[in-house]
Design a protein around this motif. Sequence first.
Motif, PDB file in Angstrom:
ATOM      1  N   VAL A   8      11.690  39.817 -41.280  1.00 45.03           N
ATOM      2  CA  VAL A   8      11.964  39.075 -39.832  1.00 45.03           C
ATOM      3  C   VAL A   8      10.905  38.400 -39.342  1.00 45.03           C
ATOM      4  O   VAL A   8       9.893  38.400 -39.487  1.00 45.03           O
ATOM      5  N   THR A   9      11.237  37.419 -38.383  1.00 42.14           N
ATOM      6  CA  THR A   9      10.422  36.722 -37.378  1.00 42.14           C
ATOM      7  C   THR A   9      10.498  37.236 -35.815  1.00 42.14           C
ATOM      8  O   THR A   9      12.100  37.382 -35.671  1.00 42.14           O
ATOM      9  N   GLU A  10       9.641  37.623 -35.316  1.00 41.76           N
ATOM     10  CA  GLU A  10       9.676  38.115 -33.943  1.00 41.76           C
ATOM     11  C   GLU A  10       9.037  37.097 -32.849  1.00 41.76           C
ATOM     12  O   GLU A  10       7.980  37.028 -32.891  1.00 41.76           O
ATOM     13  N   THR A  11       9.981  36.756 -32.184  1.00 35.74           N
ATOM     14  CA  THR A  11       9.605  35.586 -31.094  1.00 35.74           C
ATOM     15  C   THR A  11       9.172  36.293 -29.685  1.00 35.74           C
ATOM     16  O   THR A  11      10.252  36.970 -29.154  1.00 35.74           O
ATOM     17  N   HIS A  12       8.479  36.125 -28.906  1.00 36.08           N
ATOM     18  CA  HIS A  12       8.070  36.502 -27.594  1.00 36.08           C
ATOM     19  C   HIS A  12       8.106  35.267 -26.768  1.00 36.08           C
ATOM     20  O   HIS A  12       6.872  34.266 -26.834  1.00 36.08           O
ATOM     21  N   SER A  19       4.828  29.805 -23.073  1.00 35.40           N
ATOM     22  CA  SER A  19       4.459  30.001 -24.126  1.00 35.40           C
ATOM     23  C   SER A  19       5.412  30.655 -25.434  1.00 35.40           C
ATOM     24  O   SER A  19       6.060  31.685 -24.722  1.00 35.40           O
ATOM     25  N   THR A  20       5.414  30.320 -26.469  1.00 38.73           N
ATOM     26  CA  THR A  20       6.124  31.006 -27.349  1.00 38.73           C
ATOM     27  C   THR A  20       5.179  31.548 -28.469  1.00 38.73           C
ATOM     28  O   THR A  20       4.367  30.660 -29.093  1.00 38.73           O
ATOM     29  N   LEU A  21       5.149  32.994 -28.662  1.00 36.91           N
ATOM     30  CA  LEU A  21       4.304  33.548 -29.573  1.00 36.91           C
ATOM     31  C   LEU A  21       5.215  34.244 -30.747  1.00 36.91           C
ATOM     32  O   LEU A  21       5.909  35.052 -30.389  1.00 36.91           O
ATOM     33  N   LEU A  22       5.087  33.663 -31.780  1.00 41.05           N
ATOM     34  CA  LEU A  22       5.582  34.021 -33.051  1.00 41.05           C
ATOM     35  C   LEU A  22       4.951  35.170 -33.774  1.00 41.05           C
ATOM     36  O   LEU A  22       3.965  34.897 -34.303  1.00 41.05           O
ATOM     37  N   ARG A  36      11.695  39.088 -25.722  1.00 49.50           N
ATOM     38  CA  ARG A  36      11.300  38.858 -27.088  1.00 49.50           C
ATOM     39  C   ARG A  36      12.561  39.047 -27.967  1.00 49.50           C
ATOM     40  O   ARG A  36      13.624  39.922 -27.207  1.00 49.50           O
ATOM     41  N   PHE A  37      12.468  38.431 -29.079  1.00 49.47           N
ATOM     42  CA  PHE A  37      13.960  38.583 -29.962  1.00 49.47           C
ATOM     43  C   PHE A  37      13.336  38.737 -31.267  1.00 49.47           C
ATOM     44  O   PHE A  37      12.564  38.060 -31.689  1.00 49.47           O
ATOM     45  N   ILE A  38      14.320  39.428 -32.153  1.00 51.55           N
ATOM     46  CA  ILE A  38      13.970  39.557 -33.571  1.00 51.55           C
ATOM     47  C   ILE A  38      15.224  38.471 -34.445  1.00 51.55           C
ATOM     48  O   ILE A  38      16.223  38.367 -33.781  1.00 51.55           O
TER      49      ILE A  38
END
Length: 387
Positions: free
Chosen positions: A273-277, A283-286, A248-250
Motif C-alpha cells: 500500500v501507499t499511505e497519503t497524509h 502538504s501531501t506526505l506519502l 490520511r488514506f490508504i
Amino acid sequence: MTQLTAPRETRIGRALEHLRNGSTDEFDVVTPFDAVEYTDPRLAARERNLVFGRVPSIVAHGSEVARAGDFVTLQMPRNKVIVVRQADGVVKAFVNLCRHRGALLEEQEKGSCRVFSCGYHRWAYGTDGSLRAITRDATFGKVDRARYGLVELPCEERHGFVWLVDDATQQIDVAAWLGSPMDEILGGYGLPDLVCYRAEGFDEPVNWKIMQDAFLDGYHIQYAHANTAARHIHTNVMAAEDFGRHCRFIAPRKSIDRWLDEDPNGTSLAPHVTETHFLLPNSTLLRQPDHFELLTFRPHPKDPGRSRMEMRLLVPAVEASGMSDAAWTNLWDKNWQILLDVLHAEDFPLLRSSQAGLESADAGGMLLGRNELANQVFRRELGRLVS
C-alpha cells in the motif's frame, strides 16, 4: 469513513474489502464549486493572509539545514524568507531583506554562512538576525541596532520538518495545529532520522489549490497515468480517516491482489500500500514502503493563476540503509527520476489545461464527488480558514 485512528493492518484490510466489493470510502455529499475559486484575486489575497499568514505550513526538512549557519531561501505567499540553523541547533526564519533600503539580503537558494551581507551597501546581519555592521557608520548616523535587526517570522521544527507562519505578528504551535491524532501519527514515523535526498521547486501557471487537489486524488490514476502509476496503484479505492483539519488514506498497490482470494493469515500487507497524509493547508506526505515523499504547494504572492510546487524525497541515511554509497545513490536517483518524469509528462500538462479551462468566462458550476474524499476535506477545511 472512520473518524478515529485504527491500526494500520485494520485500515489495509478495509482497503482490501473495498477492492473485493468495487467500493471506496466516501464523503457525505457531492459538493458543488465555482471556477472563480481558482481565479479571483480577492479570494487569493484572503488565502495568503488568513491561511498562510495564520497557520503553520512545512517549508523544509531539517536535514536541509543540518548544521549551524546552513540556510535556505524561499518565496512564501506574503514574504521572501531565509530559514537558517542557529548555533544552539534551533531553526529560525527571517524576512529576506536588508533593513537599510530593502535590498534582497540573500539571493542563493541555499548555502552556509556566519553572516548575511547585503550586496547594496554591505550592511551585515548575524544568522540570529542581529544587525552586526553598518558600513561607514560614523557618517550614517545613530541607529538603534536592536530595533533594526532582521524581521523574524514564527518558525518551529517538529517531526523532522521546518514549519513557518508567514506573518511576523502571529504565533506558532505546530502540535496544537496538527491536533493529537496527526501529531502522534507523524511522531511515530522517525521522520527526523531521514535525510532529504533531493528537493526541487517548480513554478507553474496553475492555482495552488488545483495542484494540491491533484495529489489527493485517487480517482484519476487509471486515466491520467495509464502507463505509469496505474500499473502499480489501484484507482478510486481508499480507506480514509478524517481528523478534521487533516486526513490520511490508504491506497492499495496492485501487488496486493494475490490476497483478494487468499487469507493473509497474519502476514503484513504494509508493503502493498501507499499511505497519503494531507496536512492542512498545503502538504501531501506519502508514506511508501521504504521512504517518504513530501509535496507542498504555495500560492503566488500576487497572481491566483500561478503557484509553486516543491517536491522532496525523504529516505534513510546511507549509514542506516546497509547499502554502499553507490547503490544508495543509484536507488534514489532512479526513484527521483521516475517522480520527475510523471510530474512533467503527465501531471503538469493536465493541471495547466485545468487552469486554462477554469479561466473561461462561462465555466459554469462543477462538482466534487463523494469518492473524492480527501479533496472534500481539503475544500471544507480551507473554507473554514477563509470564511
